[in-house]
Design a protein around this motif. Structure first.
Motif, mmCIF file in Angstrom:
data_model
loop_
_atom_site.group_PDB
_atom_site.id
_atom_site.type_symbol
_atom_site.label_atom_id
_atom_site.label_comp_id
_atom_site.label_asym_id
_atom_site.label_seq_id
_atom_site.Cartn_x
_atom_site.Cartn_y
_atom_site.Cartn_z
ATOM 1 N N SER A 158 122.664 22.563 9.260
ATOM 2 C CA SER A 158 122.025 22.519 8.188
ATOM 3 C C SER A 158 121.025 23.336 7.697
ATOM 4 O O SER A 158 120.725 23.743 6.346
ATOM 5 N N ILE A 159 120.164 23.649 8.905
ATOM 6 C CA ILE A 159 118.982 24.507 8.500
ATOM 7 C C ILE A 159 118.530 25.162 9.989
ATOM 8 O O ILE A 159 118.582 24.423 10.963
ATOM 9 N N PHE A 251 112.243 24.081 0.668
ATOM 10 C CA PHE A 251 113.457 23.555 1.483
ATOM 11 C C PHE A 251 114.039 22.631 0.428
ATOM 12 O O PHE A 251 115.108 21.901 1.128
ATOM 13 N N MET A 252 113.898 22.721 -0.646
ATOM 14 C CA MET A 252 115.076 22.120 -1.706
ATOM 15 C C MET A 252 116.459 22.668 -1.490
ATOM 16 O O MET A 252 116.671 23.660 -1.086
ATOM 17 N N PRO A 253 117.236 21.450 -1.906
ATOM 18 C CA PRO A 253 118.795 21.968 -1.706
ATOM 19 C C PRO A 253 119.071 23.346 -2.043
ATOM 20 O O PRO A 253 119.917 24.068 -1.537
ATOM 21 N N SER A 254 118.746 23.617 -3.376
ATOM 22 C CA SER A 254 119.160 24.749 -3.963
ATOM 23 C C SER A 254 118.497 25.978 -3.265
ATOM 24 O O SER A 254 119.284 27.182 -3.161
ATOM 25 N N MET A 255 117.422 25.890 -2.758
ATOM 26 C CA MET A 255 117.022 27.017 -1.848
ATOM 27 C C MET A 255 117.690 27.087 -0.501
ATOM 28 O O MET A 255 117.738 28.170 0.157
ATOM 29 N N ARG A 256 118.111 26.025 0.217
ATOM 30 C CA ARG A 256 118.639 25.931 1.313
ATOM 31 C C ARG A 256 120.088 26.807 1.182
ATOM 32 O O ARG A 256 120.345 27.316 1.966
ATOM 33 N N GLU A 257 120.779 26.401 -0.070
ATOM 34 C CA GLU A 257 121.889 27.316 -0.202
ATOM 35 C C GLU A 257 121.935 28.662 -0.122
ATOM 36 O O GLU A 257 122.970 29.497 0.131
ATOM 37 N N SER A 258 120.600 29.100 -0.573
ATOM 38 C CA SER A 258 120.474 30.800 -0.503
ATOM 39 C C SER A 258 119.850 31.342 0.689
ATOM 40 O O SER A 258 119.206 32.375 0.551
ATOM 41 N N GLN A 269 105.137 22.755 9.550
ATOM 42 C CA GLN A 269 105.848 23.269 8.454
ATOM 43 C C GLN A 269 107.369 23.462 8.596
ATOM 44 O O GLN A 269 107.989 23.173 7.829
ATOM 45 N N GLY A 270 107.854 23.781 9.751
ATOM 46 C CA GLY A 270 109.263 23.965 10.216
ATOM 47 C C GLY A 270 109.922 22.810 10.710
ATOM 48 O O GLY A 270 111.016 22.459 10.216
ATOM 49 N N ALA A 276 113.914 16.034 9.651
ATOM 50 C CA ALA A 276 114.426 15.129 8.602
ATOM 51 C C ALA A 276 115.890 15.316 8.415
ATOM 52 O O ALA A 276 116.684 14.185 8.077
ATOM 53 N N LEU A 277 116.539 16.614 8.500
ATOM 54 C CA LEU A 277 117.906 16.846 8.021
ATOM 55 C C LEU A 277 118.511 16.825 9.169
ATOM 56 O O LEU A 277 119.944 16.577 8.977
#
Length: 326
Positions: A158-159, A251-258, A269-270, A276-277
């Protein structure tokens, strides 16, 4: 008569970590998995008496002692009286044992006796009680391997997050942050994720301060003087990098997609968004070492020690990653 084909499975040193915590249980659960034995030769580094005791308590089988080239085995380390070790209770002896386990595993990797290291969770207070000053695995690995250019990456499906600074008090982060550290994190993170994906990684770099400093209103120049020049230097090398971004929206979903990998300025911070994810399947990888090292992304979970309840998914993911990196 045809010759027997050599065993090509990589030899993986698994340091069980703090033996009064969940580390021995997680290691035993992992080596009971067919996928582990099918794809590697695991060697557990830790105090054999404690590992055997944990196996009995939680009802798991225990491998043989000594280096068994045909299967799983235990490398006995640590001068410790197993009868005195209690679940959830660490001391100087358990700290010294976990330190010796990881240093022996590092030495084995440097000598070429094992192909990778997977480290279980340590109790840093136990290391302190034992007179060991390293704040964690990352700093020990860097010194022991003479690595000049390494950093920590936490990664999952996921991240992925690379840390510019690691185990520091929050008040110490601004003065420890530097252009070189941020640039190194961008470069090593981009290289690692590019190799994994087979295409150029998309890197997003977080600011240190709220709103990435709000053009200097909420900062002491960290974004303008350190982070922005590091981003420009990485971009000049052809890295697909953006930032510094406001950490509260990065870390919003739209930012994670890109984004394929984030570069974060400090530990939490990381690790807050990552855990969480992906708490159960994230892996800690030390980038820039001359050896392969992966780790669980969680602590010793003293409240769950030796109860058979701890999830071994993060250690299993760390073993899978180590096998892949080999």
């Amino acid at each position: 008569m045809s010759e027997i084909a050599p065993d090509r499975r990589p030899r993986i040193a698994i340091s069980v970590g703090e033996c009064s915590g969940v580390g021995p249980e997680l290691a035993l659960k992992c080596i009971a998995c067919a996928e582990v034995i099918d794809h590697c030769l695991p060697l557990l580094y830790g105090p054999v008496g404690v590992i055997e005791q944990v196996a009995r308590v939680v009802g798991l089988s225990c491998p043989t002692v000594g280096d068994n080239s045909a299967g799983c085995s235990i490398i006995d380390v640590g001068e410790i009286d197993a009868t005195k070790v209690r679940p959830g209770v660490f001391d100087a002896a358990t700290g010294a044992a976990s330190f010796e386990a990881v240093t022996r595993a590092i030495d084995a990797a440097l000598a070429g006796d094992v192909d990778a290291i997977v480290t279980g969770p340590i109790q840093k207070e136990a290391w302190h009680l034992a007179g060991i000053d390293y704040p964690g695995h990352t700093e020990l690995l860097a010194e022991r391997t003479a690595a000049q250019d390494c950093c920590m990456m936490l990664t999952s499906e996921s991240i992925s997050c690379v840390l510019a600074t690691v185990h520091l008090a929050l008040a110490d982060v601004p003065r420890e942050l530097s252009l070189d550290k941020v640039f190194r994190a961008i470069r090593l993170g981009a290289d690692a994720i590019t190799a994994r994906l087979g295409r150029p990684a998309r890197v997003s770099v977080c600011g240190l301060n709220p709103h990435a400093g709000e053009n200097g209103l909420f900062s002491y120049g960290e974004e303008a003087e350190i982070i922005e020049p590091a981003v420009r230097a990485a971009r000049d090398l052809g890295i697909d990098v953006t930032g510094p971004l406001s950490p509260d929206t990065a870390f919003m979903p739209s930012m994670r997609e890109s984004t394929d990998v984030y570069v974060c300025m400090y530990h939490d911070q990381g690790l807050i968004p990552l855990k969480a994810l992906s708490f159960d399947d994230a892996v800690n990888v030390t980038l820039g070492l001359p050896i392969v090292r992966t780790s669980v992304d969680h602590g010793t979970a003293m409240d769950l020690a030796w109860q058979g309840k701890a999830s071994h998914q993060s250690m299993l993911a760390a073993i899978r990653m180590a096998i892949d990196l080999c």
